[in-house]
Motif scaffolding. Structure first.
Motif, PDB file in Angstrom:
ATOM      1  N   ARG A 161      -5.424   5.322  -7.124  1.00 38.21           N
ATOM      2  CA  ARG A 161      -6.520   6.223  -6.794  1.00 38.21           C
ATOM      3  C   ARG A 161      -6.357   7.484  -7.644  1.00 38.21           C
ATOM      4  O   ARG A 161      -5.318   8.137  -7.600  1.00 38.21           O
ATOM      5  N   GLN A 203      -8.420  -3.157   6.946  1.00 35.41           N
ATOM      6  CA  GLN A 203      -9.202  -4.282   6.430  1.00 35.41           C
ATOM      7  C   GLN A 203      -8.321  -5.417   5.934  1.00 35.41           C
ATOM      8  O   GLN A 203      -8.568  -6.577   6.218  1.00 35.41           O
ATOM      9  N   CYS A 242     -14.315   3.533  -0.852  1.00 37.34           N
ATOM     10  CA  CYS A 242     -13.186   3.263  -1.726  1.00 37.34           C
ATOM     11  C   CYS A 242     -12.467   1.997  -1.289  1.00 37.34           C
ATOM     12  O   CYS A 242     -12.145   1.125  -2.102  1.00 37.34           O
ATOM     13  N   SER A 243     -12.239   1.869   0.021  1.00 37.62           N
ATOM     14  CA  SER A 243     -11.494   0.693   0.460  1.00 37.62           C
ATOM     15  C   SER A 243     -12.340  -0.564   0.309  1.00 37.62           C
ATOM     16  O   SER A 243     -11.810  -1.642   0.061  1.00 37.62           O
ATOM     17  N   VAL A 277      -7.420   6.804   2.983  1.00 37.09           N
ATOM     18  CA  VAL A 277      -7.771   5.561   2.289  1.00 37.09           C
ATOM     19  C   VAL A 277      -6.758   4.465   2.622  1.00 37.09           C
ATOM     20  O   VAL A 277      -7.123   3.323   2.904  1.00 37.09           O
ATOM     21  N   VAL A 294       0.865  -1.175   0.000  1.00 35.95           N
ATOM     22  CA  VAL A 294       0.000   0.000   0.000  1.00 35.95           C
ATOM     23  C   VAL A 294       0.901   1.223   0.000  1.00 35.95           C
ATOM     24  O   VAL A 294       1.654   1.441   0.954  1.00 35.95           O
ATOM     25  N   LEU A 342      -7.636   0.872   4.256  1.00 35.79           N
ATOM     26  CA  LEU A 342      -7.280  -0.361   3.551  1.00 35.79           C
ATOM     27  C   LEU A 342      -6.399  -1.255   4.409  1.00 35.79           C
ATOM     28  O   LEU A 342      -6.593  -2.469   4.458  1.00 35.79           O
ATOM     29  N   THR A 343      -5.423  -0.632   5.069  1.00 36.51           N
ATOM     30  CA  THR A 343      -4.516  -1.400   5.907  1.00 36.51           C
ATOM     31  C   THR A 343      -5.289  -2.146   6.978  1.00 36.51           C
ATOM     32  O   THR A 343      -5.031  -3.317   7.251  1.00 36.51           O
ATOM     33  N   LYS A 393     -13.766   7.288   2.129  1.00 37.35           N
ATOM     34  CA  LYS A 393     -12.622   6.371   2.214  1.00 37.35           C
ATOM     35  C   LYS A 393     -13.076   4.929   2.437  1.00 37.35           C
ATOM     36  O   LYS A 393     -12.451   4.003   1.927  1.00 37.35           O
ATOM     37  N   ASP A 394     -14.187   4.766   3.175  1.00 37.10           N
ATOM     38  CA  ASP A 394     -14.680   3.403   3.388  1.00 37.10           C
ATOM     39  C   ASP A 394     -15.222   2.808   2.106  1.00 37.10           C
ATOM     40  O   ASP A 394     -14.996   1.636   1.804  1.00 37.10           O
TER      41      ASP A 394
END
Lengths: 452, 484
Positions: free
Chosen positions: A98, A18, A352-353, A11, A5, A15-16, A349-350
């Protein structure tokens, strides 16, 4: 699977969180030591300091053995360069970038193909799409679509005068005369997977699933009146405001954008000929008085400041506006915000992730692996789509005889392109698609994980 | 402070400790020393009872775990480990006083190798094995061992980073691979591999198997407990050479071995710390060989003894093949200075660490330049990479604390009426996890003459030295004990 990442911002950190919880080997790259440090302390990941678009830094992060690179820095150009460099170092790597500058939105397909990228994500555009859907199909706080739109999970808030208040779930169907299933209840910031004896209370946020038609009936029987929105007022003239205005314009809904910076206003006015652009401060309450807000309006609070968005939402709520959408960039404090009436909350951001995590899961593509995952209830629960294969245990067994793990629930079964909201007698067969709602603490990556 | 989570981790550690006592117990049982075996059994029972109790009261631990929790956790667990690890010595009466037992085991876990025993050979084999096992566990760190085995939190949190940082030596500790568990497994894998190699080489040299096991794990942890009163002195020259080589090897940053395994030989060859580590060793061996040449019959002997002593003190092991206390002043001064430098960061050795000393020297050079050209802006580099100012600040702070602790400990230990050289080297040797010192605690003598107070101070020094001071020092801060 090894994932890099690049860019540990909003974001990147979502992501990290999840991806590391799902058990991938993660390396994060950032040019801010403090951010990098905090990332390494929060999650089990390796941090590499430096500019993610340089070959040195990418090699140090192990790009040669990595399977996927996600470039999520705040600069689109850096993201593209980063993916390009990674491709030169490793031909087989998948890359996700992105891209959020609206000016690039026209050439997005061209860039993806000519640069060999696997996926381009635009959190602001996604947020705009989500908001547009909420405005055009009002009534619920949030709607998530599954299985190509055949199933939806919708969110409702239980108010004091709602028929749902003090209602045990076992009587839900007889009370509303609708066939629906409550998957998750968010009470005081905690996600509960309820049983029949569970009694709903004021302030609960209920996530229920039903077919699209049933949902419309449910609204009617609950006495929730849905107005057709005639005017949308957008506070803040950022990227997502532009996308949203464009979409609403196509749907023939009046758009008004309130933006503080005169320069941005001129720019927006150039780009959006049909929208009315107002150069004013959205925190100025006299502005709202002069607007004469009615129930036919929808307000979207999407300035860059979460605090301001919250205040705007609370204020216009008191003016009698029915549909309010609040954009928040930080959802970590949502347990506190739950008590406020903010209408629908959107977190770019959620969104997107979620898209990226969905892609990653698709890449894994093992038998019984999930097809898609949606985070619901502020990320405290997730709804996952699975294919039932021949090897899946308990095929053809009535659900009431299957022992599932705690806080896991089968929300719907798609059998021969028919959507079924299950009860104790329902069963699934090979070839079906099931949607499983689970507490996000229990990591479920394949269908076999749900059984006790 | 998240005391429940800390208690939970400590209960895991105690279980690991109990498991590592088993070989000693079995050895006693099969060797016919039934009382020693029973005392091991009692110790294991006490440890398990305590661990279970702790485990039961620390269920439902809250989630938050921050760097201060990590520090306190590491400090507390090493102390708990020592307190319980001393039990077999004390219960079996092979070391009659508890404080002596504690000194012995703290010296074991901290890989110091300082002993209070006058006659090592009189101890039963199981006890000797446990003494050496403590070196092996302490060398790479028991928490790192735990990280390799069990998911402590059950979730993929990054808080394990705090534990690795607090326990592993070096100014800038990082992971080798993204997953902490994998990192810990790689570290222990390399560690076990090197230990086994050492053992095989020793056995080839016709060393008795029991001795070979004890010496191999003692060398691996850069500890220094021997099984003979003469340390390594009465073994064959071949064995002494093997020990020398492996002492040097265990003093190298384990990241270098990992890079070697990945085929990145270039990165290893460019490692500045490794250059200095080998450079210091080479210069010291040369100078000492020249200055002690008249003491030994052949050049080979001289070279072997000087290389062994340099390897032993540079890697902070503390074995000896000869009584270096009878050497002339210059070689003794060199050995004394080597105690301060210690091994490389990220190795199993103690001391100030070559890398940190190098960094301190670079900071000094920068300061001198800035005095001459005040406008000059300069960064400090290690291996060509810019070092974060935070790390530099910490290095300076570490240096200050390091010196203050040595001075204060020296003052307290001086209450016992030994010579200045004895007291000073005792403190320096314990604090840098070396083992032997000069004069009254030379390689042929031991620490048994010190008073209880001095022993407690030295125990503190050993643990603080192994954990790089702060995990132990924070325990003295009142805010470490607040519930918040």
């Amino acid at each position: 699977m090894k994932i890099i990442v690049a860019g540990y911002g909003k974001v990147g950190s979502a992501l990290t969180r999840q991806l590391s919880a799902e058990g991938y080997d993660l390396t994060i790259i950032d040019s801010n030591r403090k951010m990098l440090e905090s990332g390494q302390e929060l999650y089990d990941v390796l941090g590499v300091y430096g500019n993610c678009a340089t070959m040195d830094v990418l090699s140090e992060a192990g790009v040669k053995n990595a399977d996927l690179l996600i470039a999520a820095t705040n600069a689109d150009e850096v993201n593209l360069l980063c993916c390009l460099t990674a491709h030169k170092l490793n031909k087989n790597i998948h890359t996700i970038a992105r891209i959020r500058n609206p000016e690039y939105s026209e050439q997005i397909v061209m860039m993806r193909d000519s640069l060999g990228l696997s996926l381009l994500v635009n959190p602001e555009k996604q947020a705009a799409q989500e908001i547009e859907r909420l405005i055009r199909y009002p009534g619920f706080q949030k709607r998530e679509r599954f299985a190509h739109g055949r199933v939806e999970i919708a969110e409702l808030r239980v108010s004091a005068d709602s028929p749902l208040n003090e209602l045990p779930l076992s009587q839900l169907e007889s009370e509303t005369k609708c066939h629906c299933l409550v998957c998750t209840v968010l009470r005081n910031g905690e996600a509960i997977t309820p049983r029949g004896s569970f009694v709903l209370k004021e302030g609960d946020r209920v996530f229920l699933t039903a077919t699209t038609n049933e949902l419309a009936r449910l609204l009617k029987s609950l006495g929730i009146v849905t107005h057709k929105v005639k005017r949308v007022i957008i506070c803040g003239g950022g990227g997502s405001a532009y996308y949203l205005a464009q979409m609403l314009d196509k749907a023939n809904i009046d758009v008004q954008i309130i933006e503080r910076s005169a320069e941005k206003c001129v720019h927006l006015a150039e780009l959006l000929p049909n929208a009315s652009i107002v150069n004013a401060d959205a925190s100025d309450m006299t502005l709202w008085e002069s607007e004469r807000l009615t129930a036919d309006d929808a307000i979207v609070a999407m300035t860059g400041l979460d605090e301001l968005n919250i205040i705007i939402s609370i204020y216009v709520q008191s003016c009698g506006v029915n549909q309010i959408i609040t954009k928040l960039s930080r959802t970590e404090s949502s347990a506190v915000l739950d008590r406020l009436a903010l209408g629908s909350v959107i977190c770019p951001k959620d969104l997107c992730s979620n898209t990226i995590v969905g892609y990653v899961r698709g890449m894994k593509n093992q038998t019984g692996a999930s097809i898609a995952v949606h985070r619901i209830a502020d990320g405290k629960a997730e709804a996952t789509e699975f294919h039932v294969s021949k090897d899946t245990p308990n095929c053809g067994v009535p659900l009431r005889d299957i022992k599932l793990k705690k806080n896991v629930l089968i929300a719907s079964i798609l059998h021969l392109s028919q959507c079924l909201i299950p009860n104790g007698d329902s069963r699934f067969y090979p070839g079906d698609t099931v949607i499983v709602v689970s507490n996000s603490d229990s990591a479920i990556s394949s269908l076999n994980d749900i059984f006790e | 402070m998240n005391f429940r989570m800390i208690g939970r981790i400590i209960s895991f550690i105690l279980i690991v400790e109990a498991i590592f006592m088993l070989p000693g117990m079995l050895l006693c049982a099969f060797g016919g020393q039934s009382w020693s075996a029973i005392s091991f059994l009692i110790s294991i029972a006490i440890i398990l009872a305590f661990a279970t109790g702790l485990w039961l009261i620390t269920r439902k631990a809250p989630k938050g775990f921050f760097s201060r929790d990590g520090l306190v956790c590491v400090g507390l667990s090493w102390i708990t480990m020592s307190v319980f690890g001393a039990l077999p010595f004390y219960i079996s009466h092979e070391i009659p006083s508890y404080i002596d037992s504690l000194f012995e085991i703290a010296s074991g876990f901290s890989t110091t190798g300082a002993s209070i025993l006058n006659d090592v050979e009189s101890l039963s084999k199981g006890i000797l094995l446990w003494r050496s096992t403590s070196h092996w566990l302490g060398g790479m760190g028991v928490l790192v061992f735990l990280l390799a085995l069990v998911p402590i939190s059950g979730r993929n949190d990054g808080f394990t980073m705090h534990l690795l940082r607090a326990e592993s030596p070096g100014p800038d500790v990082g992971k080798l691979v993204p997953r902490m568990k994998q990192t810990a497994i790689i570290l222990y894998g390399l560690y076990i591999l090197l230990t086994v190699l050492d053992f095989i080489f020793l056995v080839i040299g016709k060393m008795p198997v029991f001795d070979a096991v004890c010496i191999a794990i003692g060398t691996a942890g850069t500890g220094g407990f021997g099984v003979l009163n003469t340390s390594i002195g009465s073994y064959s020259p071949y064995i002494q050479t093997v020990c020398t080589v492996f002492m040097f090897l265990f003093g190298v940053n384990f990241t270098c071995y990992y890079l070697l395994f990945c085929g990145k030989i270039k990165n290893v060859l460019k490692d500045e710390e490794l250059h200095w580590y080998l450079g210091i060793a080479f210069v010291c061996i040369t100078v000492i060989t020249i200055s002690v040449r008249h003491l030994y019959p052949t050049f080979g002997d001289t070279l072997r003894h000087s290389a062994f002593q340099v390897g032993s003190l540079l890697s902070s092991t503390g074995f000896s093949t000869t009584d270096f206390d009878i050497w002339p002043a210059l070689p003794k001064a060199i050995l004394f200075s080597l105690m301060f430098i210690g091994a490389s960061a990220g190795s199993t050795g103690g001391g100030f660490k070559v890398g940190r000393a190098l960094m301190a020297a670079k900071i000094m050079r920068r300061n001198v330049r800035q005095i001459l050209y005040p406008q000059r802006v300069e960064v400090v580099r290690m291996n060509g990479r810019v070092v974060d100012e935070n790390v530099l600040r910490n290095t300076n702070a570490y240096l200050c604390t390091y010196i203050i602790i040595i001075i204060v400990s020296f003052l307290v230990v001086s209450l016992d009426d030994f010579t200045t050289a004895t007291n000073l080297t005792a403190v320096v040797s314990c604090f840098n996890n070396m083992g032997p010192g000069l004069e009254g605690i030379g390689p042929t003598l031991n620490y048994s003459g010190y008073s209880v107070l001095s022993k407690i101070v030295l125990i503190f020094d050993m643990l603080a030295g192994r954990l790089e001071i702060f995990p132990i020092l924070v325990l003295f801060s009142r805010s470490a004990w607040k519930r918040r």
